[in-house]
Design an enzyme around this catalytic site. Structure first.
Site, PDB file in Angstrom:
ATOM      1  N   PRO A   9       0.792  -1.232   0.000  1.00  0.00           N
ATOM      2  CA  PRO A   9       0.000   0.000   0.000  1.00  0.00           C
ATOM      3  C   PRO A   9       0.827   1.288   0.000  1.00  0.00           C
ATOM      4  O   PRO A   9       1.844   1.384   0.683  1.00  0.00           O
ATOM      5  CB  PRO A   9      -0.819  -0.102   1.296  1.00  0.00           C
ATOM      6  CG  PRO A   9      -0.131  -1.128   2.125  1.00  0.00           C
ATOM      7  CD  PRO A   9       0.512  -2.071   1.170  1.00  0.00           C
ATOM      8  N   ASN A  10       0.337   2.220  -0.789  1.00  0.00           N
ATOM      9  CA  ASN A  10       0.887   3.579  -0.912  1.00  0.00           C
ATOM     10  C   ASN A  10       2.202   3.662  -1.681  1.00  0.00           C
ATOM     11  O   ASN A  10       2.701   4.755  -1.934  1.00  0.00           O
ATOM     12  CB  ASN A  10       1.051   4.243   0.477  1.00  0.00           C
ATOM     13  CG  ASN A  10      -0.272   4.344   1.212  1.00  0.00           C
ATOM     14  OD1 ASN A  10      -1.232   4.883   0.660  1.00  0.00           O
ATOM     15  ND2 ASN A  10      -0.352   3.790   2.400  1.00  0.00           N
ATOM     16  N   ARG A  17       4.907  11.097  -2.472  1.00  0.00           N
ATOM     17  CA  ARG A  17       4.644  10.717  -1.081  1.00  0.00           C
ATOM     18  C   ARG A  17       5.884  10.939  -0.211  1.00  0.00           C
ATOM     19  O   ARG A  17       6.915  10.275  -0.433  1.00  0.00           O
ATOM     20  CB  ARG A  17       4.270   9.230  -1.059  1.00  0.00           C
ATOM     21  CG  ARG A  17       4.103   8.669   0.314  1.00  0.00           C
ATOM     22  CD  ARG A  17       4.101   7.141   0.296  1.00  0.00           C
ATOM     23  NE  ARG A  17       3.922   6.650   1.645  1.00  0.00           N
ATOM     24  CZ  ARG A  17       4.234   5.435   2.031  1.00  0.00           C
ATOM     25  NH1 ARG A  17       4.733   4.559   1.180  1.00  0.00           N
ATOM     26  NH2 ARG A  17       4.040   5.066   3.276  1.00  0.00           N
ATOM     27  N   TYR A  22      11.061   8.936   1.127  1.00  0.00           N
ATOM     28  CA  TYR A  22      11.011   7.893   0.095  1.00  0.00           C
ATOM     29  C   TYR A  22      11.613   8.296  -1.247  1.00  0.00           C
ATOM     30  O   TYR A  22      11.653   7.482  -2.170  1.00  0.00           O
ATOM     31  CB  TYR A  22       9.557   7.436  -0.099  1.00  0.00           C
ATOM     32  CG  TYR A  22       8.959   6.841   1.160  1.00  0.00           C
ATOM     33  CD1 TYR A  22       9.500   5.685   1.721  1.00  0.00           C
ATOM     34  CD2 TYR A  22       7.874   7.432   1.793  1.00  0.00           C
ATOM     35  CE1 TYR A  22       8.977   5.146   2.880  1.00  0.00           C
ATOM     36  CE2 TYR A  22       7.334   6.892   2.959  1.00  0.00           C
ATOM     37  CZ  TYR A  22       7.889   5.747   3.502  1.00  0.00           C
ATOM     38  OH  TYR A  22       7.374   5.199   4.646  1.00  0.00           O
ATOM     39  N   ASN A  74       8.050  -5.540  -1.055  1.00  0.00           N
ATOM     40  CA  ASN A  74       8.000  -4.443  -0.079  1.00  0.00           C
ATOM     41  C   ASN A  74       6.553  -4.411   0.415  1.00  0.00           C
ATOM     42  O   ASN A  74       5.679  -3.837  -0.247  1.00  0.00           O
ATOM     43  CB  ASN A  74       8.383  -3.114  -0.723  1.00  0.00           C
ATOM     44  CG  ASN A  74       8.365  -1.974   0.298  1.00  0.00           C
ATOM     45  OD1 ASN A  74       7.871  -2.136   1.415  1.00  0.00           O
ATOM     46  ND2 ASN A  74       8.897  -0.824  -0.091  1.00  0.00           N
ATOM     47  N   ALA A  77       3.208  -0.784   4.724  1.00  0.00           N
ATOM     48  CA  ALA A  77       2.665  -0.764   6.087  1.00  0.00           C
ATOM     49  C   ALA A  77       2.260  -2.159   6.571  1.00  0.00           C
ATOM     50  O   ALA A  77       2.281  -2.438   7.775  1.00  0.00           O
ATOM     51  CB  ALA A  77       1.473   0.181   6.155  1.00  0.00           C
ATOM     52  N   GLU A  98      12.714  -9.357   1.416  1.00  0.00           N
ATOM     53  CA  GLU A  98      11.921  -8.185   1.824  1.00  0.00           C
ATOM     54  C   GLU A  98      12.747  -6.912   1.631  1.00  0.00           C
ATOM     55  O   GLU A  98      13.918  -6.866   2.008  1.00  0.00           O
ATOM     56  CB  GLU A  98      11.517  -8.329   3.294  1.00  0.00           C
ATOM     57  CG  GLU A  98      10.727  -7.130   3.804  1.00  0.00           C
ATOM     58  CD  GLU A  98      10.080  -7.413   5.155  1.00  0.00           C
ATOM     59  OE1 GLU A  98       9.379  -8.437   5.295  1.00  0.00           O
ATOM     60  OE2 GLU A  98      10.281  -6.604   6.084  1.00  0.00           O
ATOM     61  N   HIS A 100      12.800  -2.558   1.975  1.00  0.00           N
ATOM     62  CA  HIS A 100      12.226  -1.281   2.419  1.00  0.00           C
ATOM     63  C   HIS A 100      13.090  -0.160   1.892  1.00  0.00           C
ATOM     64  O   HIS A 100      14.325  -0.226   1.983  1.00  0.00           O
ATOM     65  CB  HIS A 100      12.133  -1.208   3.945  1.00  0.00           C
ATOM     66  CG  HIS A 100      11.221  -2.248   4.481  1.00  0.00           C
ATOM     67  ND1 HIS A 100       9.849  -2.165   4.348  1.00  0.00           N
ATOM     68  CD2 HIS A 100      11.472  -3.430   5.077  1.00  0.00           C
ATOM     69  CE1 HIS A 100       9.302  -3.249   4.864  1.00  0.00           C
ATOM     70  NE2 HIS A 100      10.261  -4.038   5.300  1.00  0.00           N
ATOM     71  N   ARG A 107      13.378   4.629  12.391  1.00  0.00           N
ATOM     72  CA  ARG A 107      12.155   5.430  12.354  1.00  0.00           C
ATOM     73  C   ARG A 107      11.310   5.177  13.617  1.00  0.00           C
ATOM     74  O   ARG A 107      11.849   4.826  14.653  1.00  0.00           O
ATOM     75  CB  ARG A 107      11.397   5.120  11.053  1.00  0.00           C
ATOM     76  CG  ARG A 107      12.239   5.491   9.813  1.00  0.00           C
ATOM     77  CD  ARG A 107      11.484   5.263   8.537  1.00  0.00           C
ATOM     78  NE  ARG A 107      10.301   6.121   8.461  1.00  0.00           N
ATOM     79  CZ  ARG A 107       9.312   5.950   7.575  1.00  0.00           C
ATOM     80  NH1 ARG A 107       9.378   4.950   6.702  1.00  0.00           N
ATOM     81  NH2 ARG A 107       8.273   6.755   7.571  1.00  0.00           N
TER      82      ARG A 107
HETATM   83  C1  DQA Z   1       8.262   1.121   3.784  1.00  0.00           C
HETATM   84  C2  DQA Z   1       8.339   1.338   5.300  1.00  0.00           C
HETATM   85  C3  DQA Z   1       6.975   1.133   5.946  1.00  0.00           C
HETATM   86  O1  DQA Z   1       7.066   1.348   7.347  1.00  0.00           O
HETATM   87  C4  DQA Z   1       5.967   2.106   5.380  1.00  0.00           C
HETATM   88  O2  DQA Z   1       4.677   1.863   5.917  1.00  0.00           O
HETATM   89  C5  DQA Z   1       5.928   2.091   3.890  1.00  0.00           C
HETATM   90  C6  DQA Z   1       7.186   1.997   3.145  1.00  0.00           C
HETATM   91  C7  DQA Z   1       9.587   1.443   3.073  1.00  0.00           C
HETATM   92  O3  DQA Z   1       9.743   1.026   1.942  1.00  0.00           O
HETATM   93  O4  DQA Z   1      10.453   2.109   3.645  1.00  0.00           O
HETATM   94  O5  DQA Z   1       4.887   2.284   3.282  1.00  0.00           O
HETATM   95  O6  DQA Z   1       7.965  -0.244   3.540  1.00  0.00           O
END
Ligand code: DQA
Length: 145
Positions: A9-10, A17, A22, A74, A77, A98, A100, A107
């Site tokens: 998501p997102n 964003r 990011y 990835n 959230a 995985e 990020h 964080r």
């Molecule tokens: C994320 C880190 C997560 O905590 C966050 O909710 C994201 C992006 C990252 O790529 O740094 O949406 O996965």
């Protein structure tokens, strides 16, 4: 070999964003870069999937069985909340890395725990979009063995 790259998501909002966290690169740009990088290996094909919905991600992972040799994910959230995605990765038994973009250890406290990482071979965090390339490198090297 076929590699599936899943973004949660997102991640579709990358570019606009929270760019200070990011970066300003869009998801499409990242996918193009992964695609280009995949061509530096012999016989590696990458496919992409992004969803804002947990169940759709679970379905995609379940359906990856017998189609994909590896997964780069990835979970965004859902990293911090999704037992369902963690279980799906375990269930299909496909080597998974995985990723990020941000360093989740530096964080907020709630980001420091990944429910999904224990189902994966490993986690790469904090290197921005290059993390996806590093993940592909590691996965291909592992699968070639
Ligand atoms: C994320 C880190 C997560 O905590 C966050 O909710 C994201 C992006 C990252 O790529 O740094 O949406 O996965």
């Amino acid at each position: 070999m076929k590699i599936l790259v899943i973004n949660g998501p997102n991640i579709n909002l990358l570019g606009t964003r929270e760019p200070e966290i990011y970066g300003t690169t869009t998801l499409l740009d990242i996918e193009k870069e992964i695609e280009e990088y995949s061509k530096t290996f012999q016989n590696v094909q990458v496919e992409f999937f992004q969803s804002n919905h947990e169940g759709d991600i679970v379905d995609k992972i379940q359906n990856a069985k017998d189609i994909y040799d590896g997964i780069i994910i990835n979970p965004a959230a859902y990293t911090h909340t999704s037992v369902a995605i963690a279980d799906a990765i375990k269930a299909v038994n496909i080597p998974t890395v995985e990723i990020h973009l941000s360093n989740i250890q530096s964080r907020e406290d709630f980001r420091k725990t990944s429910l999904t990482a224990p189902s994966c071979m490993g986690q790469i965090a904090g290197f921005g979009k290059d993390g996806y390339l590093a993940g592909l490198f590691c996965l291909v090297k592992y699968l070639e063995k």
